[in-house]
Design a protein around this motif. Structure first.
Motif, PDB file in Angstrom:
ATOM      1  N   THR A 113       0.834  -1.193   0.000  1.00  0.00           N
ATOM      2  CA  THR A 113       0.000   0.000   0.000  1.00  0.00           C
ATOM      3  C   THR A 113       0.868   1.241   0.000  1.00  0.00           C
ATOM      4  O   THR A 113       2.026   1.218   0.403  1.00  0.00           O
ATOM      5  N   ALA A 114       0.290   2.346  -0.526  1.00  0.00           N
ATOM      6  CA  ALA A 114       0.965   3.640  -0.510  1.00  0.00           C
ATOM      7  C   ALA A 114      -0.006   4.660   0.054  1.00  0.00           C
ATOM      8  O   ALA A 114      -1.217   4.562  -0.141  1.00  0.00           O
ATOM      9  N   THR A 115       0.513   5.656   0.754  1.00  0.00           N
ATOM     10  CA  THR A 115      -0.323   6.641   1.436  1.00  0.00           C
ATOM     11  C   THR A 115      -0.040   8.035   0.883  1.00  0.00           C
ATOM     12  O   THR A 115       1.115   8.413   0.680  1.00  0.00           O
ATOM     13  N   TYR A 116      -1.129   8.788   0.661  1.00  0.00           N
ATOM     14  CA  TYR A 116      -1.044  10.137   0.092  1.00  0.00           C
ATOM     15  C   TYR A 116      -1.916  11.087   0.912  1.00  0.00           C
ATOM     16  O   TYR A 116      -2.804  10.656   1.651  1.00  0.00           O
ATOM     17  N   ASP A 117      -1.669  12.374   0.713  1.00  0.00           N
ATOM     18  CA  ASP A 117      -2.579  13.365   1.283  1.00  0.00           C
ATOM     19  C   ASP A 117      -3.927  13.318   0.578  1.00  0.00           C
ATOM     20  O   ASP A 117      -4.975  13.495   1.199  1.00  0.00           O
ATOM     21  N   ALA A 118      -3.892  13.114  -0.745  1.00  0.00           N
ATOM     22  CA  ALA A 118      -5.124  13.070  -1.532  1.00  0.00           C
ATOM     23  C   ALA A 118      -4.919  12.199  -2.753  1.00  0.00           C
ATOM     24  O   ALA A 118      -3.813  12.121  -3.309  1.00  0.00           O
ATOM     25  N   ILE A 119      -5.985  11.547  -3.169  1.00  0.00           N
ATOM     26  CA  ILE A 119      -6.012  10.778  -4.413  1.00  0.00           C
ATOM     27  C   ILE A 119      -7.113  11.355  -5.291  1.00  0.00           C
ATOM     28  O   ILE A 119      -8.213  11.658  -4.809  1.00  0.00           O
ATOM     29  N   VAL A 120      -6.816  11.509  -6.558  1.00  0.00           N
ATOM     30  CA  VAL A 120      -7.796  11.987  -7.538  1.00  0.00           C
ATOM     31  C   VAL A 120      -8.130  10.834  -8.474  1.00  0.00           C
ATOM     32  O   VAL A 120      -7.239  10.286  -9.137  1.00  0.00           O
ATOM     33  N   LEU A 121      -9.401  10.469  -8.535  1.00  0.00           N
ATOM     34  CA  LEU A 121      -9.860   9.390  -9.414  1.00  0.00           C
ATOM     35  C   LEU A 121     -10.363   9.987 -10.720  1.00  0.00           C
ATOM     36  O   LEU A 121     -11.402  10.646 -10.761  1.00  0.00           O
ATOM     37  N   GLY A 122      -9.617   9.772 -11.794  1.00  0.00           N
ATOM     38  CA  GLY A 122      -9.960  10.310 -13.101  1.00  0.00           C
ATOM     39  C   GLY A 122      -9.140  11.553 -13.393  1.00  0.00           C
ATOM     40  O   GLY A 122      -9.267  12.565 -12.694  1.00  0.00           O
TER      41      GLY A 122
END
Length: 379
Positions: free
Chosen positions: A2-11
């Motif tokens: 797994t990787a962790t981010y502040d935010a993920i944008v789908l699309g």
């Protein structure tokens, strides 16, 4: 893994690329996930150009947001050194009591926009390509133009990457869920976690946002190019962007800016579908029937050979207005969907709104009209 981010944008299309850039600009560790190759032709952000206009017939409440979009497009031009927006007049044609003309008048009046009214004879004299029938009028907006749509998406992606964003293309999202204070996103490859999620999935919002209470549908939209009988009549210095309300439907077109000629299309012409997988992507021989009938009546000089065709999609809400909001059940998730065939021009501002919502749960930009809750009682 797994990787962790502040935010993920789908699309990572028109809206998602802008949100990715705005989040990266704020120093967030952000991942963009796209199921297709970047800047692809299986969504709603392709076809070379998109009209941008301020005298918004759809509703005066759009005007402050589109004004902000202009500013952010010009900012992006400065940042990237790319030409993205070309200014050009927009001629709105229709009966004086029709929805198009009345709506343009209302927005211009409320927001003090510069417009000029023309009779049918004045349109035909000023723009000799047209043959507008009596009983119609025109409203010319000087503060309009068109965007180079694929270049805009590329510019947002490249600017985001330069600021440290990560983008994974050809990695379809299988699903997402909220886990405590975080969001888990599963793709065909792996699982990611983030503090915030932004869903800008275009037509695939019908699947990924099925629980937000917005009845979305999908429509096939065909973009057509024609070689005019006299190309000089369609140069940008003598021919405007136009919108036309007619008894047989709504049509729009742009000046001829390359060898493909005059670009035109009918607006809201196809059946509404439930799912993007139902879209027929191959051009058909009869795709130009309605547009050619419009040409014969209103714009005969455009009725030359068809030179190019592209198919894209509209994602529609029942009222044809956008949805830009926090998820009604998960405040960690910001959503943007249902741009209903007139949203791309707003992408630069929508990206800013989505970054605001992801960061702070609120925005100073005007989005009350676009809340998902307005469909709470929809059957």
């Amino acid at each position: 893994m797994t990787a962790t981010y502040d935010a993920i944008v789908l699309g990572v299309g028109g809206m998602g690329s802008a949100a990715l850039y705005e989040l990266a600009r704020r120093g967030r560790r952000v991942l963009g996930l796209e199921q297709y190759p970047l800047v692809h032709s299986r969504g709603s952000s392709h076809g070379h150009t998109r009209v941008i206009r301020q005298a918004y017939y759809e509703h005066p409440s759009y005007v402050p947001l589109v004004r902000r979009a202009y500013q952010r497009w010009y900012d992006l031009e400065q940042t990237t050194g790319r030409h993205l927006l070309t200014e050009c007049g927009c001629l709105n044609i229709g009966p004086p009591d029709g929805g198009l003309v009345q709506g343009v008048r209302a927005s211009a009046r409320e927001h003090g926009l510069s417009v000029a009214e023309l009779t049918a004879a004045e349109i035909n004299h000023t723009y000799p390509a047209f043959r507008i029938p009596d009983g119609n009028v025109g409203i010319l907006e000087s503060g309009a133009g068109f965007l180079y749509v694929e270049d805009c998406v590329r510019a947002h992606i490249d600017a985001a990457l330069a600021l440290g964003a990560t983008v994974h293309a050809e990695e379809p999202v299988v699903g997402w869920k909220v886990v405590g204070d975080t969001v888990e996103v599963r793709t065909a490859r792996t699982t990611y976690h983030a503090a915030r999620l932004v869903v800008t999935a275009g037509a695939w919002a019908t699947q990924l946002l099925a629980d937000i209470g917005v009845p979305l549908s999908v429509m096939r939209q065909v973009l057509l190019w024609f070689a005019p009988t006299d190309a000089t009549l369609f140069r940008r210095d003598v021919f405007p962007v136009y919108l036309a309300e007619t008894p047989t439907g709504a049509f729009y077109g742009l000046p001829a800016i390359d060898s493909r000629g005059h670009k035109a299309a009918q607006h809201y012409a196809a059946p509404e579908l439930r799912d993007p997988d139902e879209i027929e992507w191959s051009p058909r021989s009869d795709d130009d029937t309605a547009v050619r009938a419009f040409f014969r009546e209103y714009l005969p000089a455009a009725d030359g050979p068809r030179t190019h065709t592209e198919v894209c999609m509209y994602t529609l809400t029942p009222d044809r207005h956008f949805v830009i909001d926090l998820h009604p059940h998960h405040r960690q998730v910001a959503v943007a969907a249902g741009f209903s065939g007139h949203g791309f021009k707003f992408a630069s501002a929508v990206g800013e709104v989505l970054a605001d919502l992801a960061d702070a749960g609120r925005t100073a930009l005007p989005i009350e009209m676009f809340r998902a809750g307005r469909f709470a009682c929809h059957p």
